[in-house]
Scaffold this motif. Sequence first.
Motif, PDB file in Angstrom:
ATOM      1  N   LEU A 124      50.036  34.140  50.458  1.00  0.00           N
ATOM      2  CA  LEU A 124      49.550  35.428  50.142  1.00  0.00           C
ATOM      3  C   LEU A 124      50.239  36.328  48.789  1.00  0.00           C
ATOM      4  O   LEU A 124      49.526  36.982  48.269  1.00  0.00           O
ATOM      5  CB  LEU A 124      49.819  36.555  51.348  1.00  0.00           C
ATOM      6  N   LEU A 125      51.089  35.872  48.424  1.00  0.00           N
ATOM      7  CA  LEU A 125      51.754  36.189  47.147  1.00  0.00           C
ATOM      8  C   LEU A 125      51.272  35.513  45.949  1.00  0.00           C
ATOM      9  O   LEU A 125      51.427  36.080  44.947  1.00  0.00           O
ATOM     10  CB  LEU A 125      53.250  35.961  47.431  1.00  0.00           C
TER      11      LEU A 125
ATOM     12  N   ARG B 230      52.600  41.841  48.790  1.00  0.00           N
ATOM     13  CA  ARG B 230      51.313  41.855  48.324  1.00  0.00           C
ATOM     14  C   ARG B 230      50.535  43.385  48.220  1.00  0.00           C
ATOM     15  O   ARG B 230      50.156  43.618  47.414  1.00  0.00           O
ATOM     16  CB  ARG B 230      50.441  40.963  49.026  1.00  0.00           C
ATOM     17  N   PHE B 231      50.854  43.848  49.249  1.00  0.00           N
ATOM     18  CA  PHE B 231      49.987  45.417  49.532  1.00  0.00           C
ATOM     19  C   PHE B 231      50.917  46.421  49.486  1.00  0.00           C
ATOM     20  O   PHE B 231      50.395  47.614  49.570  1.00  0.00           O
ATOM     21  CB  PHE B 231      49.054  45.216  50.614  1.00  0.00           C
ATOM     22  N   GLY B 232      52.428  46.330  49.915  1.00  0.00           N
ATOM     23  CA  GLY B 232      53.125  47.278  49.865  1.00  0.00           C
ATOM     24  C   GLY B 232      53.074  48.055  51.337  1.00  0.00           C
ATOM     25  O   GLY B 232      53.839  49.014  51.564  1.00  0.00           O
TER      26      GLY B 232
ATOM     27  N   GLY C 223      57.034  40.582  40.094  1.00  0.00           N
ATOM     28  CA  GLY C 223      55.813  41.054  40.311  1.00  0.00           C
ATOM     29  C   GLY C 223      54.835  40.132  41.075  1.00  0.00           C
ATOM     30  O   GLY C 223      55.334  39.317  41.801  1.00  0.00           O
ATOM     31  N   ARG C 224      53.633  40.068  40.748  1.00  0.00           N
ATOM     32  CA  ARG C 224      52.661  39.130  41.506  1.00  0.00           C
ATOM     33  C   ARG C 224      53.015  37.527  41.093  1.00  0.00           C
ATOM     34  O   ARG C 224      53.355  37.331  39.718  1.00  0.00           O
ATOM     35  CB  ARG C 224      51.358  39.336  41.217  1.00  0.00           C
ATOM     36  N   LEU C 225      52.890  36.604  42.164  1.00  0.00           N
ATOM     37  CA  LEU C 225      53.367  35.273  41.544  1.00  0.00           C
ATOM     38  C   LEU C 225      52.258  34.708  40.748  1.00  0.00           C
ATOM     39  O   LEU C 225      50.832  35.237  40.660  1.00  0.00           O
ATOM     40  CB  LEU C 225      53.323  34.361  42.688  1.00  0.00           C
ATOM     41  N   GLN C 226      52.379  33.747  39.929  1.00  0.00           N
ATOM     42  CA  GLN C 226      51.353  33.283  38.858  1.00  0.00           C
ATOM     43  C   GLN C 226      49.862  32.806  39.277  1.00  0.00           C
ATOM     44  O   GLN C 226      49.929  32.212  40.477  1.00  0.00           O
ATOM     45  CB  GLN C 226      51.990  32.003  37.957  1.00  0.00           C
ATOM     46  N   SER C 227      49.016  33.284  38.745  1.00  0.00           N
ATOM     47  CA  SER C 227      47.716  32.792  39.118  1.00  0.00           C
ATOM     48  C   SER C 227      47.790  31.279  38.680  1.00  0.00           C
ATOM     49  O   SER C 227      48.334  30.728  37.817  1.00  0.00           O
ATOM     50  CB  SER C 227      46.482  33.450  38.503  1.00  0.00           C
ATOM     51  N   GLY C 228      46.421  30.396  39.219  1.00  0.00           N
ATOM     52  CA  GLY C 228      46.398  29.235  38.801  1.00  0.00           C
ATOM     53  C   GLY C 228      46.501  28.245  39.852  1.00  0.00           C
ATOM     54  O   GLY C 228      45.986  28.438  41.042  1.00  0.00           O
ATOM     55  N   HIS C 229      47.221  27.088  39.959  1.00  0.00           N
ATOM     56  CA  HIS C 229      47.217  26.084  40.824  1.00  0.00           C
ATOM     57  C   HIS C 229      48.279  25.558  41.197  1.00  0.00           C
ATOM     58  O   HIS C 229      49.074  25.150  40.402  1.00  0.00           O
ATOM     59  CB  HIS C 229      46.332  25.050  40.165  1.00  0.00           C
TER      60      HIS C 229
END
Length: 425
Positions: free
Chosen positions: A34-35, A105-107, A220-226
């Motif tokens: 989810l993160l 993810r959402f607080g 902060g948010r974890l990396q986008s991608g794969h």
Amino acid sequence: MADYFAVQGGKPLEGTIRVQGSKNAVLPILAACLLVKGETVLHHCPMISDVEDTLLLLRKLGCLVQREGHTVRIDSTDAADLSLCDGTASTMRSSVLFLGALLGRFGHAEVPKPGGCAIGARPIDLHLAAFRQMGVCCEEKEASIYCHANTLAGAKISLPLPSVGATENILLLAAVAPGTTIVHGAAKEPEVQALAEFLNLCGANIYGTGTDTIRIEGVGRLQSGHCEYMIPPDRMVAGTLLCAAAMTGGRICLKNGRAEELEVPLRLLEETGCRIFIRPEEILLAAPKRLCGGCTIATGAYPAFPTDLQPLFMSLLTLADGTCMINETIFEARFSHALELCAMGADIRIRGQSAVITGQKKLHGACVYGQDLRAGAALLIAALAAEGESRVYGCRFLDRGYEDPQAVFGALGGTLIRKREKTII
Ligand code: UD1
């Protein structure tokens, strides 16, 4: 309708087998997805009901989930901040791990109160105390736990005992919370290490897992991608298979067994007279004619003897020559299998948190009920070793953590068939 295993016991289990993926590693990793922004691919995901139920939760939250055999793809881009307070989540203890992931993810997050289970009360006070230190408000409602945070911040957390779940929840939240979090007294279990390895692969900065002090620099948010990750083999299933071979007088080779994660159980198996050979990613066991007794086992946090293997070793020791003692120090109600083993001819006396097992020459078949996951596994291996026919009930618990026992033990020469009993109420 109750499913049961009809087992014809008394044959040595022999052969080579690969160990399924780890339940306790994959569950927090699924929550961690989810993160991650973008797609995550997990290989070697076991086909067990705890995983299927967790995938349902992810779908419910709006994640795209695809399973192809043992590979699972999860895309959480469109996940929504929903409460998990109905249906599947309320029957799953591990849904508590969604607290850290949803908060990150959402607080905010709401999950059903986990409550007690067959093996003990299992409170989550340490999870909530740690969250509070990180700026989270936690409200315990009648049937749920609601957590929310306006601003999250890293913190110095000292766990009074090394809770696996609390350590994992802290990792999930701290991976994305601003600032540095230090956890003293952290759990050192390999599954905690797997979660950190996965999170780091996705861009987190977690240091020191496997020791009792973990440092997390929030990103902060974890990396986008794969992100692609291989779930490690399940050390509890490995232990189950080794005990099964040992107690049936067999020989087994675990193809992807990790001996370094099973140091104490392997030493105990050697004490019972089993010969153990360790090669890279391979464990071989050859059982003696008769197992030797005399050992004392105390469960404890990793690297001590794992409580999840206690029922399996109790089963094994019912056939050892001599008297053995088991002290269960982690869960207060984890001896339900003892009475069932006695129905098969075992001699076990329970006093409080201790069990004294006087080994017998043989067990006999009986109709028994496993009241939790590992109790069921302990009874199944006892039935495979016992003379005659047994019925092992409690399949729904076994399904939570063991992939197709009929196929696995069948491949090793065991005779067992899963059957369905129609009950009229
Ligand atoms: C995890 C494992 C479980 C294993 C257990 C101990 C998963 C999904 N489950 O469970 O298979 O048997 O570790 O190795 O990974 N405690 C508290 N307060 C808390 C949390 C825990 O008092 O807030 C106590 C528990 O009651 C227990 C002990 O700490 O006596 C250890 O529990 P914990 O390590 O948290 O177990 P789980 O994470 O629930």
